[in-house]
Design a protein around this motif. Sequence first.
Motif, PDB file in Angstrom:
ATOM      1  N   GLY A 196       3.639  -6.386   1.718  1.00  0.00           N
ATOM      2  CA  GLY A 196       3.078  -6.147   0.406  1.00  0.00           C
ATOM      3  C   GLY A 196       2.525  -7.431  -0.181  1.00  0.00           C
ATOM      4  N   ASP A 250       2.195   4.228   2.862  1.00  0.00           N
ATOM      5  CA  ASP A 250       0.927   4.246   3.589  1.00  0.00           C
ATOM      6  C   ASP A 250       0.051   3.085   3.116  1.00  0.00           C
ATOM      7  N   ARG A 251      -0.608   2.432   4.053  1.00  0.00           N
ATOM      8  CA  ARG A 251      -1.542   1.355   3.737  1.00  0.00           C
ATOM      9  C   ARG A 251      -2.680   1.405   4.753  1.00  0.00           C
ATOM     10  N   TYR A 264       1.414   0.579   7.668  1.00  0.00           N
ATOM     11  CA  TYR A 264       2.442   1.065   6.755  1.00  0.00           C
ATOM     12  C   TYR A 264       3.267  -0.098   6.216  1.00  0.00           C
ATOM     13  N   THR A 265       3.974   0.172   5.130  1.00  0.00           N
ATOM     14  CA  THR A 265       4.828  -0.824   4.498  1.00  0.00           C
ATOM     15  C   THR A 265       6.255  -0.281   4.400  1.00  0.00           C
ATOM     16  N   SER A 285       8.938   0.248   1.764  1.00  0.00           N
ATOM     17  CA  SER A 285       8.735   0.347   0.323  1.00  0.00           C
ATOM     18  C   SER A 285       9.939   0.938  -0.396  1.00  0.00           C
ATOM     19  N   ASP A 333       6.392  -2.846  -2.349  1.00  0.00           N
ATOM     20  CA  ASP A 333       6.279  -3.035  -0.902  1.00  0.00           C
ATOM     21  C   ASP A 333       6.906  -4.364  -0.491  1.00  0.00           C
TER      22      ASP A 333
END
Length: 407
Positions: free
Chosen positions: A266, A209-210, A214-215, A217, A232
């Motif tokens: 990331g 979650d970001r 989203y990433t 990961s 990420d």
Amino acid sequence: MVRLGGQPWLRVLIGTAVWCGLESLWSAGPLWWSSLAYTQSPHNLVIVHLGQLSGPNTVTAAIVAINGLIAEGWTNRQDTKYAKISSASLAAWRFVNKYWVIATGLLITLHLIGFILYSRPIAQPPEAALKVGIIQGNIPNRLLRSSEGFRRAQENYTTGYLTLADQGVDAVLTPEGALPIFQRNLLGTALVAAVKEKGVVAWIGAFGDRGDSYTISLFTFDSEGEIVSRYDKSKLVPLGEYIPFEEIFGGLVQRLSPLEAHQVPGSANQIFDTPFGRAIASICYESAFPEQFRRQAAAGGQFILSSSNDAHYRASMPFQHHAQDIMRAIETDRWSARATNTGYSAFLDPHGRTLWISGYNTYETHAETIYRRQTQTLYVRWGDWLTPLLLIFSGGFWLFVKVKAEN
């Protein structure tokens, strides 16, 4: 204007410098994949070891310089007609000249340097040993995000984890997006329940979650089943994973897209600490970017964890990806564990030798012992110092020739 027609050595030097400079420039952008250096991986590990000196551009420079000398020899092959040798001997010596002799000498010398680096023993102290298991889930991407695909992912990775845990591994590595769910939902999965039961560390590929985005990961779950670190993916595939120039076209894309969230990269300066020390993390496309690995090795990364999903492509592309990881292992002088969805998963030693490689489109688990290392190659310490040096020298010699010609 300086003509280089009579300056073959300068031509070769400038050509080598420009080629390396262009590759450096290209690799700084988002559309990088192949370098001339990768033509040597994995079949010429001796010459690939030149990458320990100044990265892949060292190998590229060697290839361009040798081929440049061969080309100069070919264009100057008529020089022999001025030699004072008999006509009977002329045919035998027609294709022998100083450029080819120097090219041959350079080829042999560079291979000797590479062989010295390749022949160095690899320390394997017991206290640095780490037994890693990998799971190749073999779930087609067309199914992965469906309910059936998620069920199979849960089953394949949980079963694989339990199998490897019973084999006494210290940790288990899964591929990119092994569980195609968000971090907030991971704790309720059967795989994490198995981690809590067995107490074996797991690196699980999922989505992070970001904010509203989203990433892609890689999460470290410790022996208690808790997330203790996260990496990420910072190099995203253009068009496949993000829209280039999104700052310009982002508003239009958002209006056209039915999705509320989108994928983001990331940060470029991440570190990935694990219960076994700092690791060098790579997710899929990042294997093409040596600077990602160099920076993490310089920051204390002791071993490589490569998590990928090449199920979109035919078998030739995953083999290229494997060749990329071989280059990264050699350049950083690190052991490498590579887990993929459908192949090729592998284990590599710091000399780029493949200890084990999976089949393609197969479900597999495998365990291998790797070793944590804290060595630093010249490339890890200083980066690509060769390319700017070549550019400076070639520019300086060109200027010298120009001034001399004008006087």
